[in-house]
Design a protein around this motif. Structure first.
Motif, PDB file in Angstrom:
ATOM      1  N   LEU A  91       0.961  -1.098  -0.090  1.00  0.00           N
ATOM      2  CA  LEU A  91       0.039  -0.006  -0.104  1.00  0.00           C
ATOM      3  C   LEU A  91       0.973   0.978   0.198  1.00  0.00           C
ATOM      4  O   LEU A  91       1.540   1.147   0.895  1.00  0.00           O
ATOM      5  CB  LEU A  91      -0.758  -0.054   1.215  1.00  0.00           C
ATOM      6  CG  LEU A  91      -1.688   1.009   1.586  1.00  0.00           C
ATOM      7  CD1 LEU A  91      -2.670   1.245   0.297  1.00  0.00           C
ATOM      8  CD2 LEU A  91      -2.654   1.007   2.760  1.00  0.00           C
ATOM      9  N   LEU A  92       0.825   2.096  -1.145  1.00  0.00           N
ATOM     10  CA  LEU A  92       1.640   3.417  -1.236  1.00  0.00           C
ATOM     11  C   LEU A  92       0.911   4.166  -0.889  1.00  0.00           C
ATOM     12  O   LEU A  92      -0.289   4.629  -1.185  1.00  0.00           O
ATOM     13  CB  LEU A  92       1.896   3.252  -2.550  1.00  0.00           C
ATOM     14  CG  LEU A  92       2.659   2.136  -3.157  1.00  0.00           C
ATOM     15  CD1 LEU A  92       2.948   2.492  -4.837  1.00  0.00           C
ATOM     16  CD2 LEU A  92       4.005   1.823  -2.725  1.00  0.00           C
ATOM     17  N   LEU A  93       1.418   5.384   0.268  1.00  0.00           N
ATOM     18  CA  LEU A  93       0.593   6.486   0.713  1.00  0.00           C
ATOM     19  C   LEU A  93       1.503   7.767   0.583  1.00  0.00           C
ATOM     20  O   LEU A  93       2.699   7.513   0.810  1.00  0.00           O
ATOM     21  CB  LEU A  93       0.512   6.183   2.385  1.00  0.00           C
ATOM     22  CG  LEU A  93      -0.196   4.941   2.868  1.00  0.00           C
ATOM     23  CD1 LEU A  93      -0.400   4.920   4.346  1.00  0.00           C
ATOM     24  CD2 LEU A  93      -1.546   4.952   1.911  1.00  0.00           C
ATOM     25  N   ASP A  94       0.933   8.501  -0.209  1.00  0.00           N
ATOM     26  CA  ASP A  94       1.974   9.896  -0.581  1.00  0.00           C
ATOM     27  C   ASP A  94       0.944  11.017   0.228  1.00  0.00           C
ATOM     28  O   ASP A  94       0.043  11.584  -0.159  1.00  0.00           O
ATOM     29  CB  ASP A  94       1.911  10.054  -2.174  1.00  0.00           C
ATOM     30  CG  ASP A  94       2.736  10.934  -2.326  1.00  0.00           C
ATOM     31  OD1 ASP A  94       3.344  11.755  -1.663  1.00  0.00           O
ATOM     32  OD2 ASP A  94       2.592  11.385  -3.582  1.00  0.00           O
ATOM     33  N   GLU A  95       1.612  11.166   1.075  1.00  0.00           N
ATOM     34  CA  GLU A  95       1.106  12.263   2.152  1.00  0.00           C
ATOM     35  C   GLU A  95      -0.379  12.231   2.358  1.00  0.00           C
ATOM     36  O   GLU A  95      -1.250  13.198   1.815  1.00  0.00           O
ATOM     37  CB  GLU A  95       1.203  13.744   1.409  1.00  0.00           C
ATOM     38  CG  GLU A  95       2.817  14.286   1.907  1.00  0.00           C
ATOM     39  CD  GLU A  95       2.922  15.699   1.359  1.00  0.00           C
ATOM     40  OE1 GLU A  95       2.204  16.531   2.034  1.00  0.00           O
ATOM     41  OE2 GLU A  95       3.682  15.941   0.489  1.00  0.00           O
ATOM     42  N   PRO A  96      -0.969  11.165   2.954  1.00  0.00           N
ATOM     43  CA  PRO A  96      -2.473  10.926   2.916  1.00  0.00           C
ATOM     44  C   PRO A  96      -3.163  11.712   3.717  1.00  0.00           C
ATOM     45  O   PRO A  96      -4.418  11.863   3.838  1.00  0.00           O
ATOM     46  CB  PRO A  96      -2.442   9.261   3.237  1.00  0.00           C
ATOM     47  CG  PRO A  96      -1.279   9.072   4.096  1.00  0.00           C
ATOM     48  CD  PRO A  96      -0.331  10.012   3.382  1.00  0.00           C
TER      49      PRO A  96
END
Lengths: 222, 398
Positions: free
Chosen positions: A171-176
């Motif tokens: 699971l990739l989270l980019d500044e969520p």
């Protein structure tokens, strides 16, 4: 094929990765660029990245959106560079999920439709789960609203729920959580941790600074 | 992939360009209608003017000769058919048989003896028996026999009956004519002459000539005319269809002369087929134009929905699945357009058969199967071009 042979080695490998538009000075001091790294299922990886350090680039590279990089990214020992459009479709449908920094919702569709569009592609949860998760994150009353009229914070939660509708290994989270208060962020983090656990998946979480309520197992500075 | 396309449909913005979509549907319909009608009319012409329905006896027999022009006048060689000409003609696919009409090369005089005081210089010709419509069993001759059976043109008998009263001669019925014994005198060089008895054994509607058995004329040409290789000035041709445009083109190109009346349907058919071929090509162009217009519409639609489609691909929707499903949206409309055109074509064919052709049995009120096959082909063609177009555009977004 590879998946069947080595089911336990579900790996995302970075080999000497560097965006082509970066010069040498930008990579010095980085613990990710131009390094050989390997992420496996079940890990919680925290990447602390100040503005301009290439955080979104990294996430886009890993998701296969862009390929302006030198070096290699391998999923299960196969370079993403060799993926066809169809390969990427199944990669994103079955193995890797993402919450974009810029969210990327369908503005004219309702919140429910936005999430359902992802869910129906490869359902990990039944449709009832959408309402349940939305209520848990405090947007239960927004399901029928068009996503463009939701606040940015609400849209961020829609994007999070959407990412949790499919099976994934990473699971990739980019500044969520950029537009969420602490309470909402913790709430959402808790949900994502539960969902990752359910799939024995890894989370790769990139943000500007350290976040206390993410129980990372590895920490990198970009 | 088990995903449903239903929620995706609303992401394809068809919005304000509905009119261009309808124009392309209507254009496609008109083009298909034109094409189908042209094919059907083409087939109608075939069925009406020979082609598929053969004559009762199966073949047309017509005589051809070389056109005598001012330049070739008096040059016998150029006005006669030689071996090569005959070989070439018989090799044509639309010609089932050729027989030269060989004429006498000596002087022949015919008299009716004492009963009818009539005598005239004559000509004789010979032709293969199977080119003559009426051949009685006694139409044969052997050397030494002084009786010659004659197949006489009915037209000649009619002409005789027209002028006979003016000369004080009796008019003859067909039955009487065959009972009259005539005397045929052949003159050779050096005062050589021989008289044969002859009588009309049959009247022919087909051959405009006075026909004697072939072996007699060959023998006589040799004896009285001192020649064995007599070239024919006329050829009899056996053909499935004297109105076949290929056949007529061939004759035209060779400058052979033919009875225009026997082939006039063919000439009409040539012109009509030309007109409907032109119309068919025009219909095809309209179809192509409509498909092009439709592809512009598709490009516009995909360009307008570009963000949504890109996001779908980003989420993991397979480009292949998307292009299949996007193009599937148009299947019902394409089929409907072609079916409507087919129904209109059927209506036109029925009206043509009923009102213009008064239910003639050679024609059918229903469309020919090739028209149906063309309609199916057009559906397949539009679906295929549509799918290719969508796929190309979608893969460009990946």
């Amino acid at each position: 094929m590879i998946k069947q042979l080595f089911p336990a080695t579900m790996q995302l490998q970075l080999q000497q990765l560097l965006p082509v538009y970066f010069d040498e000075s930008q990579r010095s001091g980085s613990e990710v660029w131009r390094k050989d790294l390997s992420f496996t299922k079940g890990e919680y990886v925290k990447i602390v990245a100040p503005s301009g350090s290439g955080k979104s680039s990294l996430m886009h590279f890993l998701y296969g959106l862009r390929n302006e990089y030198s070096g290699n990214i391998l999923y299960n020992n196969r370079p993403l560079r060799l993926y066809t459009a169809e390969d990427f479709a199944s990669y994103r449908k079955d193995h890797v999920s993402i919450v974009f920094q810029d969210l990327r919702l369908f503005p004219e569709q309702s919140v429910f439709e936005n999430i359902e569009l992802k869910r129906q592609l490869n359902p990990f949860h039944p449709a009832e789960k959408i309402k349940e998760m939305a209520e848990r994150l405090g947007i239960g009353n927004k399901l029928q609203a068009k996503s463009r009229i939701c606040s940015y914070g609400e849209q961020q939660r829609v994007a999070i729920i959407r990412a949790l509708m499919q099976p994934f290994d990473f699971l990739l989270l980019d500044e969520p959580f950029s537009h969420l208060d602490d309470k909402n962020s913790q709430n959402a983090m808790q949900l994502m941790l539960e969902e990752a656990k359910l799939r024995n998946a890894a989370i790769i979480f990139a943000d500007l600074e350290r976040i206390d309520y993410f129980p990372y197992t590895r920490l990198f500075h970009l | 992939m088990a995903a449903s396309f239903k929620p995706i449909r609303s992401l394809l913005q068809t919005g304000t360009n509905t009119s261009s979509r309808w124009f392309s549907y209507i254009g496609l319909g008109i083009g298909v209608l034109l094409l189908l009608c042209s094919i059907q009319m083409f087939i109608n012409i075939q069925q009406l003017l020979g082609g598929e329905t053969k004559r009762k006896e199966g073949y047309d027999f017509i005589s051809i000769s070389k056109t005598i022009t001012n330049e070739t006048m008096g040059q016998l060689e150029k006005n006669l058919f030689n071996e090569n000409d005959i070989k070439e003609i018989s090799a044509q696919p639309f010609i089932q048989g050729v027989s030269p009409l060989v004429a006498n090369r000596f002087r022949v005089q015919l008299s009716a003896g004492d009963i009818i005081p009539f005598s005239t210089d004559m000509f004789l010709e010979s032709l293969d028996n199977n080119f003559i419509d009426t051949v009685p069993p006694n139409f044969s001759w052997q050397e030494g026999q002084d009786y010659i059976p004659i197949v006489f043109s009915s037209d000649f008998l009619e002409i005789y009956n027209v002028f006979a009263p003016g000369y004080g001669l009796p008019q003859l019925s067909e039955a009487t004519a065959s009972q009259v014994v005539v005397y045929i005198t052949c003159y050779g060089p050096n005062g050589l002459q021989q008289t044969f008895r002859g009588s009309i054994v049959a009247l022919s509607d087909r051959v405009n000539s006075i026909i004697v058995p072939k072996n007699f004329l060959d023998w006589a040409n040799n004896k009285f005319g001192n020649t064995t290789s007599v070239r024919a000035s006329r050829l009899y041709i056996k053909t499935n269809d004297a109105n076949n445009p290929d056949f007529l083109n061939y004759l035209q190109q060779k400058q052979y002369k033919v009875n225009k009346d026997k082939t006039k349907f063919g000439r009409v058919k040539q012109v009509l087929q030309g007109i409907f071929s032109g119309l068919g090509i025009f219909g095809l162009l309209v179809v192509i134009l409509a498909l092009m217009l439709f592809s512009f519409y598709l490009q516009l639609m995909i360009a307008r929905s570009k963000d949504n489609l890109q996001l779908l691909l980003l989420m993991g929707y397979s480009p292949n699945w998307l292009s299949k499903n996007v193009s599937k949206q148009f299947i019902p409309v394409y089929i409907l357009v072609v079916l409507v055109a087919l129904a209109l074509a059927e209506g036109m064919q029925w009206a043509f058969h009923h009102f213009a052709m008064f239910d003639r049995p050679e024609l059918s009120a229903v469309l020919h199967w090739t028209v149906l096959a063309t309609a199916l082909f057009l559906i397949a063609l539009s679906l295929f071009t549509n799918y290719r177009m969508v796929r190309k555009l979608l893969y460009r977004l990946v």
